[in-house]
Design a protein around this motif. Structure first.
Motif, PDB file in Angstrom:
ATOM      1  N   GLU A 102     -14.926  -7.015 -13.623  1.00 36.69           N
ATOM      2  CA  GLU A 102     -15.053  -7.995 -14.698  1.00 36.69           C
ATOM      3  C   GLU A 102     -14.103  -7.690 -15.850  1.00 36.69           C
ATOM      4  O   GLU A 102     -13.539  -8.598 -16.468  1.00 36.69           O
ATOM      5  CB  GLU A 102     -16.502  -8.042 -15.208  1.00 36.69           C
ATOM      6  CG  GLU A 102     -17.511  -8.583 -14.203  1.00 36.69           C
ATOM      7  CD  GLU A 102     -17.276 -10.047 -13.838  1.00 36.69           C
ATOM      8  OE1 GLU A 102     -16.562 -10.758 -14.584  1.00 36.69           O
ATOM      9  OE2 GLU A 102     -17.801 -10.481 -12.790  1.00 36.69           O
ATOM     10  N   LYS A 103     -13.908  -6.412 -16.125  1.00 34.66           N
ATOM     11  CA  LYS A 103     -12.986  -6.004 -17.187  1.00 34.66           C
ATOM     12  C   LYS A 103     -11.550  -6.332 -16.799  1.00 34.66           C
ATOM     13  O   LYS A 103     -10.788  -6.889 -17.598  1.00 34.66           O
ATOM     14  CB  LYS A 103     -13.145  -4.501 -17.447  1.00 34.66           C
ATOM     15  CG  LYS A 103     -12.352  -3.960 -18.622  1.00 34.66           C
ATOM     16  CD  LYS A 103     -12.761  -2.521 -18.879  1.00 34.66           C
ATOM     17  CE  LYS A 103     -12.006  -1.938 -20.069  1.00 34.66           C
ATOM     18  NZ  LYS A 103     -10.587  -1.680 -19.775  1.00 34.66           N
ATOM     19  N   LEU A 104     -11.177  -6.007 -15.565  1.00 37.60           N
ATOM     20  CA  LEU A 104      -9.819  -6.271 -15.096  1.00 37.60           C
ATOM     21  C   LEU A 104      -9.562  -7.772 -14.903  1.00 37.60           C
ATOM     22  O   LEU A 104      -8.429  -8.235 -15.075  1.00 37.60           O
ATOM     23  CB  LEU A 104      -9.570  -5.531 -13.776  1.00 37.60           C
ATOM     24  CG  LEU A 104      -9.507  -4.009 -13.879  1.00 37.60           C
ATOM     25  CD1 LEU A 104      -9.552  -3.381 -12.495  1.00 37.60           C
ATOM     26  CD2 LEU A 104      -8.243  -3.586 -14.609  1.00 37.60           C
ATOM     27  N   TRP A 105     -10.611  -8.506 -14.560  1.00 44.95           N
ATOM     28  CA  TRP A 105     -10.501  -9.956 -14.386  1.00 44.95           C
ATOM     29  C   TRP A 105      -9.948 -10.596 -15.660  1.00 44.95           C
ATOM     30  O   TRP A 105      -9.065 -11.462 -15.610  1.00 44.95           O
ATOM     31  CB  TRP A 105     -11.880 -10.510 -14.046  1.00 44.95           C
ATOM     32  CG  TRP A 105     -12.012 -12.013 -14.034  1.00 44.95           C
ATOM     33  CD1 TRP A 105     -12.325 -12.819 -15.086  1.00 44.95           C
ATOM     34  CD2 TRP A 105     -11.839 -12.886 -12.910  1.00 44.95           C
ATOM     35  NE1 TRP A 105     -12.367 -14.132 -14.701  1.00 44.95           N
ATOM     36  CE2 TRP A 105     -12.076 -14.206 -13.363  1.00 44.95           C
ATOM     37  CE3 TRP A 105     -11.529 -12.680 -11.571  1.00 44.95           C
ATOM     38  CZ2 TRP A 105     -11.992 -15.315 -12.522  1.00 44.95           C
ATOM     39  CZ3 TRP A 105     -11.457 -13.793 -10.733  1.00 44.95           C
ATOM     40  CH2 TRP A 105     -11.680 -15.091 -11.210  1.00 44.95           C
ATOM     41  N   ILE A 106     -10.461 -10.149 -16.796  1.00 42.43           N
ATOM     42  CA  ILE A 106     -10.010 -10.681 -18.084  1.00 42.43           C
ATOM     43  C   ILE A 106      -8.604 -10.172 -18.414  1.00 42.43           C
ATOM     44  O   ILE A 106      -7.717 -10.942 -18.803  1.00 42.43           O
ATOM     45  CB  ILE A 106     -10.996 -10.296 -19.203  1.00 42.43           C
ATOM     46  CG1 ILE A 106     -12.337 -10.993 -18.980  1.00 42.43           C
ATOM     47  CG2 ILE A 106     -10.438 -10.661 -20.580  1.00 42.43           C
ATOM     48  CD1 ILE A 106     -13.441 -10.508 -19.884  1.00 42.43           C
ATOM     49  N   GLU A 107      -8.385  -8.871 -18.242  1.00 46.39           N
ATOM     50  CA  GLU A 107      -7.096  -8.269 -18.593  1.00 46.39           C
ATOM     51  C   GLU A 107      -5.946  -8.824 -17.763  1.00 46.39           C
ATOM     52  O   GLU A 107      -4.817  -8.916 -18.241  1.00 46.39           O
ATOM     53  CB  GLU A 107      -7.170  -6.752 -18.420  1.00 46.39           C
ATOM     54  CG  GLU A 107      -8.072  -6.057 -19.427  1.00 46.39           C
ATOM     55  CD  GLU A 107      -8.160  -4.572 -19.201  1.00 46.39           C
ATOM     56  OE1 GLU A 107      -7.563  -4.089 -18.208  1.00 46.39           O
ATOM     57  OE2 GLU A 107      -8.815  -3.878 -19.998  1.00 46.39           O
ATOM     58  N   MET A 108      -6.229  -9.216 -16.518  1.00 49.18           N
ATOM     59  CA  MET A 108      -5.179  -9.711 -15.632  1.00 49.18           C
ATOM     60  C   MET A 108      -5.048 -11.230 -15.671  1.00 49.18           C
ATOM     61  O   MET A 108      -4.318 -11.817 -14.888  1.00 49.18           O
ATOM     62  CB  MET A 108      -5.449  -9.228 -14.201  1.00 49.18           C
ATOM     63  CG  MET A 108      -5.407  -7.712 -14.066  1.00 49.18           C
ATOM     64  SD  MET A 108      -5.834  -7.110 -12.416  1.00 49.18           S
ATOM     65  CE  MET A 108      -4.396  -7.661 -11.482  1.00 49.18           C
ATOM     66  N   ASN A 109      -5.794 -11.848 -16.584  1.00 47.66           N
ATOM     67  CA  ASN A 109      -5.679 -13.296 -16.827  1.00 47.66           C
ATOM     68  C   ASN A 109      -6.028 -14.145 -15.608  1.00 47.66           C
ATOM     69  O   ASN A 109      -5.368 -15.146 -15.313  1.00 47.66           O
ATOM     70  CB  ASN A 109      -4.260 -13.639 -17.317  1.00 47.66           C
ATOM     71  CG  ASN A 109      -3.909 -12.916 -18.591  1.00 47.66           C
ATOM     72  OD1 ASN A 109      -4.583 -13.046 -19.602  1.00 47.66           O
ATOM     73  ND2 ASN A 109      -2.851 -12.117 -18.541  1.00 47.66           N
TER      74      ASN A 109
ATOM     75  N   VAL B  31      -9.249 -21.269 -22.709  1.00 46.05           N
ATOM     76  CA  VAL B  31      -9.369 -20.738 -24.065  1.00 46.05           C
ATOM     77  C   VAL B  31     -10.270 -19.504 -24.076  1.00 46.05           C
ATOM     78  O   VAL B  31      -9.952 -18.488 -24.706  1.00 46.05           O
ATOM     79  CB  VAL B  31      -9.906 -21.805 -25.037  1.00 46.05           C
ATOM     80  CG1 VAL B  31     -10.141 -21.201 -26.419  1.00 46.05           C
ATOM     81  CG2 VAL B  31      -8.944 -22.976 -25.132  1.00 46.05           C
ATOM     82  N   ASN B  32     -11.379 -19.577 -23.368  1.00 45.59           N
ATOM     83  CA  ASN B  32     -12.323 -18.455 -23.332  1.00 45.59           C
ATOM     84  C   ASN B  32     -11.692 -17.213 -22.707  1.00 45.59           C
ATOM     85  O   ASN B  32     -11.872 -16.092 -23.201  1.00 45.59           O
ATOM     86  CB  ASN B  32     -13.575 -18.857 -22.548  1.00 45.59           C
ATOM     87  CG  ASN B  32     -14.639 -17.786 -22.581  1.00 45.59           C
ATOM     88  OD1 ASN B  32     -15.150 -17.418 -23.630  1.00 45.59           O
ATOM     89  ND2 ASN B  32     -14.972 -17.258 -21.402  1.00 45.59           N
ATOM     90  N   SER B  33     -10.936 -17.404 -21.633  1.00 44.20           N
ATOM     91  CA  SER B  33     -10.284 -16.286 -20.955  1.00 44.20           C
ATOM     92  C   SER B  33      -9.281 -15.588 -21.877  1.00 44.20           C
ATOM     93  O   SER B  33      -9.276 -14.361 -22.003  1.00 44.20           O
ATOM     94  CB  SER B  33      -9.570 -16.783 -19.695  1.00 44.20           C
ATOM     95  OG  SER B  33      -8.844 -15.743 -19.085  1.00 44.20           O
ATOM     96  N   ILE B  34      -8.462 -16.374 -22.535  1.00 44.79           N
ATOM     97  CA  ILE B  34      -7.441 -15.810 -23.422  1.00 44.79           C
ATOM     98  C   ILE B  34      -8.077 -15.237 -24.683  1.00 44.79           C
ATOM     99  O   ILE B  34      -7.642 -14.207 -25.211  1.00 44.79           O
ATOM    100  CB  ILE B  34      -6.387 -16.885 -23.747  1.00 44.79           C
ATOM    101  CG1 ILE B  34      -5.620 -17.209 -22.453  1.00 44.79           C
ATOM    102  CG2 ILE B  34      -5.435 -16.443 -24.851  1.00 44.79           C
ATOM    103  CD1 ILE B  34      -4.801 -18.447 -22.496  1.00 44.79           C
ATOM    104  N   PHE B  35      -9.128 -15.886 -25.149  1.00 49.53           N
ATOM    105  CA  PHE B  35      -9.862 -15.396 -26.315  1.00 49.53           C
ATOM    106  C   PHE B  35     -10.407 -13.991 -26.053  1.00 49.53           C
ATOM    107  O   PHE B  35     -10.246 -13.078 -26.866  1.00 49.53           O
ATOM    108  CB  PHE B  35     -11.005 -16.364 -26.630  1.00 49.53           C
ATOM    109  CG  PHE B  35     -11.839 -15.980 -27.814  1.00 49.53           C
ATOM    110  CD1 PHE B  35     -11.515 -16.432 -29.080  1.00 49.53           C
ATOM    111  CD2 PHE B  35     -12.954 -15.169 -27.665  1.00 49.53           C
ATOM    112  CE1 PHE B  35     -12.282 -16.076 -30.185  1.00 49.53           C
ATOM    113  CE2 PHE B  35     -13.730 -14.808 -28.755  1.00 49.53           C
ATOM    114  CZ  PHE B  35     -13.392 -15.266 -30.024  1.00 49.53           C
ATOM    115  N   LEU B  36     -11.051 -13.794 -24.909  1.00 54.72           N
ATOM    116  CA  LEU B  36     -11.646 -12.495 -24.585  1.00 54.72           C
ATOM    117  C   LEU B  36     -10.581 -11.420 -24.377  1.00 54.72           C
ATOM    118  O   LEU B  36     -10.815 -10.241 -24.665  1.00 54.72           O
ATOM    119  CB  LEU B  36     -12.515 -12.616 -23.330  1.00 54.72           C
ATOM    120  CG  LEU B  36     -13.783 -13.469 -23.464  1.00 54.72           C
ATOM    121  CD1 LEU B  36     -14.471 -13.610 -22.114  1.00 54.72           C
ATOM    122  CD2 LEU B  36     -14.741 -12.862 -24.485  1.00 54.72           C
TER     123      LEU B  36
END
Length: 346
Positions: A138-145, A195-200
């Motif tokens: 879940e952490k990498l999911w956000i970091e890797m866009n 927006v939520n993905s980039i925001f996080l």
């Protein structure tokens, strides 16, 4: 006087197979809490992994001989077992999402990207394929866009991320909310999932469930994008002062942050020609994951490197506890010039 029963069982019970596993403290703690969410996974090169809810362990077989296990049995009896010719070690590693080059993950540019999909890959399927725990995933999911649209995994394009991030910063500046803001304050005209993905990815949490921009991560994003533009420059390089101007110009107006080229280490090299300093982009995606091959590739790109710049191309190798100097001294040379070190070929 204590009494010990001794007997020998000449034939192993075929109903059981015994394997010796050495459990690290983190895994013992996990099991002591009666958590049963352990999962076995494998990597592309055949390694076996054991994952908990938040950690990943690599299974390694150590062959051995002359091992006798003594186990307490009922009525204070001891049972000895000497058929363990190897043991499994579990070493904690950093979990990763499977490389996008190994599977087909489409790039999301706009709504038309959805229409081009012929074979779907769901988020759960991606997790099952990835050598990592759920927390790491879940952490990498956000970091890797990555983003989940209509039950299909997409990777948001760099251009779209830059566009949304630019508009997000501009909006916050216009509302005078750069220092602190709430998620619901954001009003920009893009899909809410994007927006939520980039925001996080580009904010950090403050007190009272509020957020602030992660300035370091944002300027690195724009800086690396400017470095990538050097691909079309002659010899893939530009004057360092000109690069700073381009970097600053790429950021939204009135977004006043300090820029330092050292924050982009691991993506470039610098060199001086006729007393003028130049910067050259080094694409990470073109380099091998093998540290020895990577070192040889870097020396082919540039025969002389500043030690502190080449070091950052081996950050994963160094984090694992290994020393990059062992490779440098075997396949190249490390020299001291003045107060600084350089690395060059033999």
């Amino acid at each position: 006087m204590s009494k010990l029963d001794v007997y020998q069982q000449l034939r192993q019970n075929d109903n059981y197979i015994y394997k010796l596993i050495q459990l690290p403290p983190q895994l013992q703690s996990h099991l002591s809490k009666l958590k049963n969410n352990l999962q076995l996974k494998s990597t592309n090169n055949g390694n076996v992994l054991l994952v908990t809810e938040d950690k990943t362990f690599k299974l390694r077989q150590n062959n051995q001989s002359n091992t006798i296990l003594l186990m307490r049995h009922e009525n204070d009896k001891l049972i000895g077992y000497d058929k363990c010719f190897y043991q499994y070690e579990l070493n904690e590693i950093l979990g990763k999402i499977i490389n996008s080059s190994d599977i087909d993950i489409p790039i999301y540019e706009n709504e038309k990207s959805i229409q081009k999909i012929t074979k779907k890959l769901t988020k759960q399927q991606l997790f099952n394929l990835s050598p990592c725990s759920k927390f790491e995933f879940e952490k990498l999911w956000i970091e890797m866009n990555y983003i989940n649209i209509e039950n299909q995994v997409f990777k948001i394009s760099n251009n779209l991320i830059t566009e949304i991030l630019y508009d997000l910063i501009t909006f916050l500046i216009s509302k005078n909310k750069l220092e602190e803001f709430r998620k619901e304050d954001i009003e920009i005209s893009y899909d809410s999932n994007l927006v939520n993905s980039i925001f996080l990815n580009f904010t950090i949490t403050t007190k009272d469930n509020k957020y602030k921009l992660n300035d370091e991560k944002i300027i690195n994003w724009f800086g690396i994008n400017e470095l990538k533009k050097l691909k079309i420059e002659e010899e893939n390089q530009i004057k360092l002062n000109d690069f700073y101007l381009n970097w600053k110009s790429s950021l939204p107006s009135f977004y006043n942050v300090s820029l330092s080229i050292t924050s982009l280490r691991g993506n470039y090299l610098t060199k001086t020609i006729n007393k003028i300093e130049f910067i050259k982009y080094v694409p990470l995606e073109n380099l091998s994951q093998d540290p020895i091959i990577k070192f040889k590739q870097l020396i082919l790109i540039e025969p002389i490197w500043k030690y502190d710049e080449i070091l950052y191309f081996f950050s994963d190798f160094i984090k694992s506890g290994k020393k990059i100097d062992s490779i440098i001294l075997k396949y190249g040379k490390k020299k001291k010039i003045g107060s600084k070190f350089i690395v060059c070929s033999r």
